[in-house]
Design an enzyme around this catalytic site. Structure first.
Site, PDB file in Angstrom:
ATOM      1  N   GLU A  85       8.714   1.128  -3.208  1.00 11.11           N
ATOM      2  CA  GLU A  85       7.872  -0.082  -3.285  1.00 11.11           C
ATOM      3  C   GLU A  85       8.643  -1.202  -3.966  1.00 11.11           C
ATOM      4  OE1 GLU A  85       3.787   0.342  -4.663  1.00 11.11           O
ATOM      5  OE2 GLU A  85       3.857   2.483  -4.251  1.00 11.11           O
ATOM      6  N   HIS A 103       0.853  -1.191   0.000  1.00  9.15           N
ATOM      7  CA  HIS A 103       0.000   0.000   0.000  1.00  9.15           C
ATOM      8  C   HIS A 103       0.888   1.240   0.000  1.00  9.15           C
ATOM      9  CE1 HIS A 103      -3.666   2.219   0.632  1.00  9.15           C
ATOM     10  NE2 HIS A 103      -3.022   2.957   1.512  1.00  9.15           N
TER      11      HIS A 103
HETATM   12  C1  GRF Z   1       1.256   0.772  -6.397  1.00  8.00           C
HETATM   13  O1  GRF Z   1       1.478   2.093  -6.024  1.00  8.00           O
HETATM   14  C2  GRF Z   1       0.712  -0.017  -5.227  1.00  8.00           C
HETATM   15  O2  GRF Z   1       1.206   0.392  -3.994  1.00  8.00           O
HETATM   16  C3  GRF Z   1      -0.754   0.274  -5.291  1.00  8.00           C
HETATM   17  O3  GRF Z   1      -1.055   0.309  -6.672  1.00  8.00           O
HETATM   18  C4  GRF Z   1       0.119   0.652  -7.413  1.00  8.00           C
HETATM   19  C5  GRF Z   1       0.326  -0.457  -8.397  1.00  8.00           C
HETATM   20  O4  GRF Z   1       1.375  -0.186  -9.298  1.00  8.00           O
HETATM   21  N1  GRF Z   1      -1.501  -0.693  -4.526  1.00  8.00           N
HETATM   22  P1  GRF Z   1       1.948  -1.338 -10.240  1.00  8.00           P
HETATM   23  O5  GRF Z   1       0.762  -1.933 -11.001  1.00  8.00           O
HETATM   24  O6  GRF Z   1       2.629  -2.352  -9.391  1.00  8.00           O
HETATM   25  O7  GRF Z   1       2.881  -0.635 -11.177  1.00  8.00           O
END
Ligand code: GRF
Length: 195
Positions: free
Chosen positions: A178, A113
């Site tokens: 992330e 998240h």
């Molecule tokens: C990411 O920012 C994640 O944290 C959120 O949705 C986005 C997904 O990005 N839940 P991706 O599809 O992994 O590029």
């Protein structure tokens, strides 16, 4: 003897950049996990193309084709049976899963998240953090429980919020973290199961 790799099903709805960061980590032969399936609820998800190009099995379960969430999730559960999945990894999967589904995967489903939970659950996290004058943002990898964005935290990464930030710039800064956090969190879980 090699390590026993955790078998992952990565659920996506769009771009799939987190899925790709995990896939990249899995290329390392010492990494204790492997993606055996990428599942999308959207047939046009960009991440499906990347997964196929990488030779990963894909499944599409289009939520618009089902009368109810339960029917949609039953179909997902059926598709998963074909694979011997250890862990479901939600990576930008934009459907809320019901308690009935979540409880079938106790401690075996995780999510990323884009906020420092418990702050800013739900959508538009970056705009809300900037609006509130926060000085720091980040991302959280956590176990999925029936309450949205509320399960136990596995790890967090932090980034600064600058005076003149926009939601787009902040999102990009958080996304970079992330891509580090998710492979690390999976490695932590895999190692704890192997030890
Ligand atoms: C990411 O920012 C994640 O944290 C959120 O949705 C986005 C997904 O990005 N839940 P991706 O599809 O992994 O590029």
């Amino acid at each position: 003897m090699g390590i026993k790799k955790l078998k992952l099903a990565v659920f996506i709805s769009g771009r799939g950049s987190n899925m790709l960061s995990i896939l990249e980590a899995c290329k390392n032969t010492d990494y204790p996990a492997e993606i055996v399936l990428v599942l999308s609820n959207r047939p046009d998800a960009q991440g499906l193309v990347s997964a196929k190009n990488a030779g990963i099995q894909t499944e599409v379960v289009d939520h618009t084709q089902f009368e109810s969430r339960e029917d949609f999730e039953d179909e997902i559960q059926d598709r998963l049976e074909k694979y011997d999945i250890d862990l479901i990894v939600l990576a930008g999967f934009m459907r809320v899963l019901t308690e009935g589904f979540v409880t079938q995967w106790p401690d075996r489903m995780i999510n990323i998240h884009p906020s420092l939970l418990p702050d800013y659950k739900g959508l538009n996290t970056h705009a809300r953090a900037i609006e509130d004058g926060q000085k720091e943002a980040g991302c959280t990898v956590h176990f999925v429980t029936p309450d949205l964005d509320s399960g136990p935290t596995i790890l967090q990464k932090r980034v600064p919020i600058f005076e003149d930030d926009t939601a787009e710039r902040l999102a990009a800064r958080v996304l970079e973290q992330e891509h580090i956090a998710y492979p690390q969190a999976i490695e932590l879980l895999a190692n704890s199961k192997n030890s």
